[in-house]
Design an enzyme around this catalytic site. Structure first.
Site, PDB file in Angstrom:
ATOM      1  N   LYS A 135       9.319  20.320  22.142  1.00  0.00           N
ATOM      2  CA  LYS A 135       8.236  20.646  21.054  1.00  0.00           C
ATOM      3  C   LYS A 135       7.363  19.531  21.204  1.00  0.00           C
ATOM      4  O   LYS A 135       7.530  18.173  21.172  1.00  0.00           O
ATOM      5  CB  LYS A 135       8.876  20.581  19.629  1.00  0.00           C
ATOM      6  CG  LYS A 135       7.766  20.730  18.581  1.00  0.00           C
ATOM      7  CD  LYS A 135       8.527  20.844  17.186  1.00  0.00           C
ATOM      8  CE  LYS A 135       7.514  20.898  15.984  1.00  0.00           C
ATOM      9  NZ  LYS A 135       7.957  21.250  14.903  1.00  0.00           N
ATOM     10  N   GLU A 189       4.500  17.932   2.418  1.00  0.00           N
ATOM     11  CA  GLU A 189       5.710  17.506   3.026  1.00  0.00           C
ATOM     12  C   GLU A 189       6.045  16.081   2.292  1.00  0.00           C
ATOM     13  O   GLU A 189       5.558  15.003   2.627  1.00  0.00           O
ATOM     14  CB  GLU A 189       5.389  17.703   4.394  1.00  0.00           C
ATOM     15  CG  GLU A 189       6.705  17.321   5.292  1.00  0.00           C
ATOM     16  CD  GLU A 189       6.884  17.718   6.591  1.00  0.00           C
ATOM     17  OE1 GLU A 189       5.557  18.120   7.082  1.00  0.00           O
ATOM     18  OE2 GLU A 189       7.545  17.718   7.290  1.00  0.00           O
ATOM     19  N   GLU A 233      11.103  26.449  15.797  1.00  0.00           N
ATOM     20  CA  GLU A 233      10.363  25.224  15.473  1.00  0.00           C
ATOM     21  C   GLU A 233      10.963  24.308  14.241  1.00  0.00           C
ATOM     22  O   GLU A 233      10.893  22.951  14.114  1.00  0.00           O
ATOM     23  CB  GLU A 233       8.752  25.606  15.127  1.00  0.00           C
ATOM     24  CG  GLU A 233       7.904  24.568  14.999  1.00  0.00           C
ATOM     25  CD  GLU A 233       6.389  25.041  14.659  1.00  0.00           C
ATOM     26  OE1 GLU A 233       6.098  26.116  15.409  1.00  0.00           O
ATOM     27  OE2 GLU A 233       5.577  24.587  14.172  1.00  0.00           O
ATOM     28  N   GLU A 369      -4.051  28.388  13.232  1.00  0.00           N
ATOM     29  CA  GLU A 369      -3.318  27.514  12.457  1.00  0.00           C
ATOM     30  C   GLU A 369      -4.061  26.241  11.932  1.00  0.00           C
ATOM     31  O   GLU A 369      -3.824  26.020  10.685  1.00  0.00           O
ATOM     32  CB  GLU A 369      -1.827  27.503  12.888  1.00  0.00           C
ATOM     33  CG  GLU A 369      -0.882  26.773  12.000  1.00  0.00           C
ATOM     34  CD  GLU A 369       0.321  26.474  12.742  1.00  0.00           C
ATOM     35  OE1 GLU A 369       0.919  27.545  13.333  1.00  0.00           O
ATOM     36  OE2 GLU A 369       0.990  25.576  12.521  1.00  0.00           O
TER      37      GLU A 369
HETATM   38  C1  LIG Z   1       0.943  18.785  11.583  1.00  0.00           C
HETATM   39  C2  LIG Z   1       0.674  19.378  10.317  1.00  0.00           C
HETATM   40  O1  LIG Z   1       1.352  20.121   9.688  1.00  0.00           O
HETATM   41  C3  LIG Z   1       2.988  20.107   9.997  1.00  0.00           C
HETATM   42  C4  LIG Z   1       3.543  20.409   8.782  1.00  0.00           C
HETATM   43  C5  LIG Z   1       4.078  21.609   8.337  1.00  0.00           C
HETATM   44  C6  LIG Z   1       3.886  22.661   9.349  1.00  0.00           C
HETATM   45  C7  LIG Z   1       3.835  22.386  10.546  1.00  0.00           C
HETATM   46  C8  LIG Z   1       3.465  23.534  11.611  1.00  0.00           C
HETATM   47  O2  LIG Z   1       3.943  24.705  11.352  1.00  0.00           O
HETATM   48  O3  LIG Z   1       3.295  23.300  12.763  1.00  0.00           O
HETATM   49  C9  LIG Z   1       3.545  20.831  11.174  1.00  0.00           C
HETATM   50  O4  LIG Z   1       4.449  20.660  11.775  1.00  0.00           O
HETATM   51  C10 LIG Z   1      -0.616  19.494   9.682  1.00  0.00           C
HETATM   52  O5  LIG Z   1      -0.959  20.068   8.945  1.00  0.00           O
HETATM   53  O6  LIG Z   1      -1.627  18.724  10.495  1.00  0.00           O
END
Ligand SMILES: C=C(O[C@H]1C=CC=C(C(=O)O)[C@@H]1O)C(=O)O
Length: 387
Positions: A135, A189, A233, A369
């Site tokens: 990842k 988070e 993930e 995203e």
């Molecule tokens: C790296 C980020 O999110 C992280 C936290 C939640 C979900 C994430 C995702 O789904 O990729 C990322 O790991 C960001 O918002 O810049």
């Protein structure tokens, strides 16, 4: 060093917000808020916190930010005065309104969207060639410039208004030219919360943009919860958080299935990991340092993912994807992952957003995203442009 002053508590987080000035420290959770003003001392390393707090008095705390690259200096402050609000921050929503910011905005994506898609394609190819690399989190930056100085206090208040249950923060950063520089954000988070023997970490990974249409919104939520790619993930992050906490804990509880959480702009897969520390004296920032950077912001394995990010992202992340929070003199504290944030100085903001790239990732969806994640800050600025 003189002792830190604790001001009489504020009735509401809104009262603290009204007192916030650029250069101060602010940190709120769903249930309380903290505001630090002035600086008895500043520190550039987390492990310098206990000695500084020992001089600052029994109730003292240190607040601040740690960059993505653990080898780079942190920016931490032991405020002269700390004021708390113990009431639910949700109440702040009824106390003030979202306020517009004046001025004209210029938006410059770094890299250009096509180049981000190409970087994701490259990461997918690297993972196919080297299956040990499981990842890589790739981010992009949006440079936003106003024709007038950015009103940092209003951006902070707007962030709290839209996402009152997020971890909303403002941290002072080392100046780049003249004037104050601040890190502002509304992170969903939690890296670590520590109180006495008890710890809680809430890794997030796996995302879907919200929709204004309730039926579509619900469909996206269900799609996320049942997506094999997103669950994979997510599991990589939960595994790493569990491994980092295990040596510190005499018991650890990890739910078998992720659940959904939502912000104003995103759905996420979420797991609440709780534990009991073997040694309750391990301070919160030490646990944060052991957890950081998790695969929610870097990748797996950490070192390989970190180097891959350095080769594919055309900017220095600075404090984005670091950690921001506080530790008090008892070692208790809360540190959150520095995402959904902006680095602000004068008329310029740098907004950041990233996403976890997996071997099965679709590059166009990864770009979409990051655009959705950038909206947390764009909505706070009142900028209605496509990112
Ligand atoms: C790296 C980020 O999110 C992280 C936290 C939640 C979900 C994430 C995702 O789904 O990729 C990322 O790991 C960001 O918002 O810049």
């Amino acid at each position: 060093m003189p002792e830190q002053r604790t001001a009489a508590p504020a009735a509401t987080a809104g009262e603290l917000l009204a007192e916030y000035r650029p250069g101060d420290s602010f940190f709120s959770t769903a249930t309380r808020a903290l505001h630090g003003t002035g600086a008895l001392t500043t520190l550039d390393r987390l492990d310098a916190i206990p000695a500084a707090l020992a001089e600052a008095g029994d109730g003292a705390l240190a607040m601040g930010a740690v960059p993505f690259d653990p080898a780079q200096p942190a920016h931490l402050v032991v405020p002269e005065t700390v004021r708390r609000s113990p009431s639910p921050v949700r109440a702040a929503r009824s106390e003030h309104r979202w306020s517009p910011l004046g001025g004209q905005w210029t938006l410059t994506p770094v890299p250009a969207p096509d180049a981000h898609v190409a970087a994701v394609e490259r990461a997918v190819k690297l993972m196919a060639e080297d299956t040990e690399l499981r990842k890589v989190v790739l981010a992009r930056c949006l440079k936003v410039e106003s024709d007038q100085d950015v009103d940092v206090a209003t951006v902070l208040a707007n962030l709290l208004w839209r996402d009152p249950t997020a971890f909303v923060f403002a941290a002072d950063l080392p100046e780049r030219g003249s004037g104050t520089r601040s890190l502002l954000g509304a992170s969903p988070e939690l890296l670590i919360a520590k109180r006495g023997r008890h710890v809680l970490s809430n890794p997030l990974a796996g995302s879907a943009p919200r929709s204004a249409d309730p039926t579509k919104d619900q469909r996206r939520a269900v799609g996320l919860l049942t997506s094999a790619k997103d669950r994979h993930e997510h599991s990589v992050v939960v595994e790493a958080v569990t491994e980092a906490l295990r040596p510190h804990c005499r018991s650890l509880s990890v739910p078998a299935e992720p659940e959904l959480i939502k912000t104003a702009t995103m759905w996420h897969l979420s797991t609440r990991v709780t534990g009991e520390l073997t040694d309750p004296d391990v301070p919160a920032h030490r646990l944060a340092a052991d957890l950081h950077p998790t695969p929610a912001v870097c990748g797996t394995p950490t070192g390989r993912a970190f180097d891959t990010i350095g080769g594919l992202e055309p900017f220095d992340r600075g404090f984005y994807t670091g950690a921001v929070g506080y530790t008090d003199a008892a070692g208790d504290g809360e540190w959150v992952v520095t995402i959904r944030c902006a680095d602000v100085a004068g008329r310029a903001l740098e907004l950041y957003a990233g996403g976890g790239v997996m071997p099965e990732s679709d590059p166009d969806s990864e770009l979409a995203e990051t655009s959705a994640k950038l909206r947390t800050l764009l909505l706070a600025l009142g900028v209605d442009g496509a990112a």
